[in-house]
Write an enzyme that holds these catalytic residues in place. Structure first.
Site, PDB file in Angstrom:
ATOM      1  N   PRO A 167      54.980 -35.522  13.872  1.00  0.00           N
ATOM      2  CA  PRO A 167      54.007 -34.944  14.866  1.00  0.00           C
ATOM      3  C   PRO A 167      55.011 -34.195  15.902  1.00  0.00           C
ATOM      4  O   PRO A 167      54.513 -33.499  16.939  1.00  0.00           O
ATOM      5  CB  PRO A 167      53.195 -35.958  15.702  1.00  0.00           C
ATOM      6  CG  PRO A 167      53.606 -37.188  14.844  1.00  0.00           C
ATOM      7  CD  PRO A 167      54.533 -36.872  13.995  1.00  0.00           C
ATOM      8  N   GLU A 213      55.462 -46.573  12.048  1.00  0.00           N
ATOM      9  CA  GLU A 213      55.962 -45.996  13.255  1.00  0.00           C
ATOM     10  C   GLU A 213      56.865 -44.479  13.085  1.00  0.00           C
ATOM     11  O   GLU A 213      56.919 -44.132  14.042  1.00  0.00           O
ATOM     12  CB  GLU A 213      56.465 -46.866  14.189  1.00  0.00           C
ATOM     13  CG  GLU A 213      55.352 -48.056  14.508  1.00  0.00           C
ATOM     14  CD  GLU A 213      54.179 -47.265  15.153  1.00  0.00           C
ATOM     15  OE1 GLU A 213      54.425 -46.868  16.280  1.00  0.00           O
ATOM     16  OE2 GLU A 213      53.149 -47.422  14.599  1.00  0.00           O
ATOM     17  N   ARG A 269      49.968 -21.112  -2.297  1.00  0.00           N
ATOM     18  CA  ARG A 269      48.808 -20.033  -2.511  1.00  0.00           C
ATOM     19  C   ARG A 269      49.659 -18.693  -2.085  1.00  0.00           C
ATOM     20  O   ARG A 269      49.050 -17.328  -2.652  1.00  0.00           O
ATOM     21  CB  ARG A 269      47.792 -20.077  -1.732  1.00  0.00           C
ATOM     22  CG  ARG A 269      48.056 -19.934  -0.320  1.00  0.00           C
ATOM     23  CD  ARG A 269      46.429 -20.228   0.487  1.00  0.00           C
ATOM     24  NE  ARG A 269      45.677 -19.110   0.632  1.00  0.00           N
ATOM     25  CZ  ARG A 269      45.842 -18.095   1.221  1.00  0.00           C
ATOM     26  NH1 ARG A 269      46.849 -17.901   1.902  1.00  0.00           N
ATOM     27  NH2 ARG A 269      44.788 -17.050   1.025  1.00  0.00           N
ATOM     28  N   ASP A 290      44.623 -12.174   4.840  1.00  0.00           N
ATOM     29  CA  ASP A 290      44.655 -13.505   5.325  1.00  0.00           C
ATOM     30  C   ASP A 290      44.562 -13.519   6.890  1.00  0.00           C
ATOM     31  O   ASP A 290      45.212 -12.633   7.467  1.00  0.00           O
ATOM     32  CB  ASP A 290      45.765 -14.465   5.125  1.00  0.00           C
ATOM     33  CG  ASP A 290      45.629 -14.802   3.758  1.00  0.00           C
ATOM     34  OD1 ASP A 290      44.605 -14.646   3.099  1.00  0.00           O
ATOM     35  OD2 ASP A 290      46.601 -15.411   3.321  1.00  0.00           O
TER      36      ASP A 290
HETATM   37  N1  ADE Z   1      52.842 -37.121  10.565  1.00  0.00           N
HETATM   38  C1  ADE Z   1      52.073 -37.775  11.302  1.00  0.00           C
HETATM   39  N2  ADE Z   1      51.332 -36.793  12.042  1.00  0.00           N
HETATM   40  C2  ADE Z   1      51.818 -35.729  11.619  1.00  0.00           C
HETATM   41  C3  ADE Z   1      51.500 -34.389  11.927  1.00  0.00           C
HETATM   42  N3  ADE Z   1      50.613 -33.794  13.108  1.00  0.00           N
HETATM   43  N4  ADE Z   1      52.039 -33.392  11.704  1.00  0.00           N
HETATM   44  C4  ADE Z   1      53.004 -33.687  10.550  1.00  0.00           C
HETATM   45  N5  ADE Z   1      53.417 -34.919  10.217  1.00  0.00           N
HETATM   46  C5  ADE Z   1      52.789 -35.765  10.669  1.00  0.00           C
END
Ligand code: ADE
Length: 239
Positions: free
Chosen positions: A86, A113, A150, A164
């Site tokens: 994230p 984690e 794709r 697209d």
């Molecule tokens: N792993 C956990 N959350 C994620 C996200 N939002 N994007 C990529 N990998 C992740």
């Protein structure tokens, strides 16, 4: 092109590989897709891949040794190594276009984690699919692999990804199919006219309108063509 996903849960990708357009692309050898399990690179008899965080705290952290050894086993000079977290740069259509030109894409999925920080020394880039936290990188790896596959030659008709959303910096124009009238709502006349130039112009205008309404941020840095300027002017006078 080859895509290798490093994961603790290869089964996550079973239906991905066995369904619809991705299945057809694999059957037609337009892409090679493989999953490799970090656990196969553990050195202890319990096949341990994670451990408690140094300094204490909740959850478990993926250890350097199995992850780095697994990566080393699959990596070559042509590989682009992407970690899914994230904290990464947000994945966009232009990232998918860039990845689709690579020989070999390696996607590292985290779980628990997260990764030991030192693993970051072995990767090329970190990608997030949005500002939310998943239980692991597998869902994100699937999103990235789908968006990349794709775009590969022969997977879908080239014209369909030229139109697209995001491909030209705009959202896609509205689409309709039969019936011509549904519960009193009619398909716009121009789409039934058979006049290709007018249809193209209408679609460009509606793409601009949608983008202005739904994603004005996409237009901030845009350099508009003469035709786009003219269409925007027309829209102003419509109001
Ligand atoms: N792993 C956990 N959350 C994620 C996200 N939002 N994007 C990529 N990998 C992740």
């Amino acid at each position: 092109m080859k895509i290798t996903v490093l994961t603790l849960f290869p089964e996550f990708f079973d239906s991905f590989q066995a369904t619809s357009i991705i299945k057809r692309a694999l059957d037609n050898h337009l892409v090679t897709f493989e999953t490799v399990n970090y656990r196969d690179y553990t050195l202890d008899k319990h096949h341990k891949v994670d451990d408690t965080p140094c300094g204490g705290g909740q959850g478990m952290v993926l250890m350097c040794q199995p992850i780095v050894d697994c990566l080393r086993a699959v990596k070559s000079e042509d590989s682009l190594v992407v970690m899914l977290t994230p904290q990464g740069t947000t994945f966009q259509q232009k990232t998918a276009q860039e990845f689709s030109k690579k020989e070999h894409l390696i996607l590292l999925c985290g779980h628990y984690e997260g990764f030991d920080e030192r693993i970051r020394d072995y990767i090329d880039m970190e990608i997030s699919i949005g500002d939310f936290v998943l239980t692991g990188g597998e869902g994100a790896a699937m999103v990235v692999a789908d968006a990349v596959i794709r775009l590969l030659d022969g997977v879908i008709q080239e014209e369909s990804h030229q139109d697209d959303s995001f491909a030209n910096g705009l959202l896609e124009y509205p689409q309709y199919t039969r019936p011509i009238v549904y519960e009193g709502k009619a398909v716009p006349d121009v789409l039934l006219s058979g006049h290709h130039a007018n249809i193209r112009r209408w679609r460009l205008k509606e793409s601009l309108r949608r983008t202005m309404q739904k994603r004005p941020d996409l237009l901030k840095e845009r350099i508009f063509t003469k035709e786009e300027h003219a269409l925007m002017e027309e829209m102003k006078h419509e109001k």
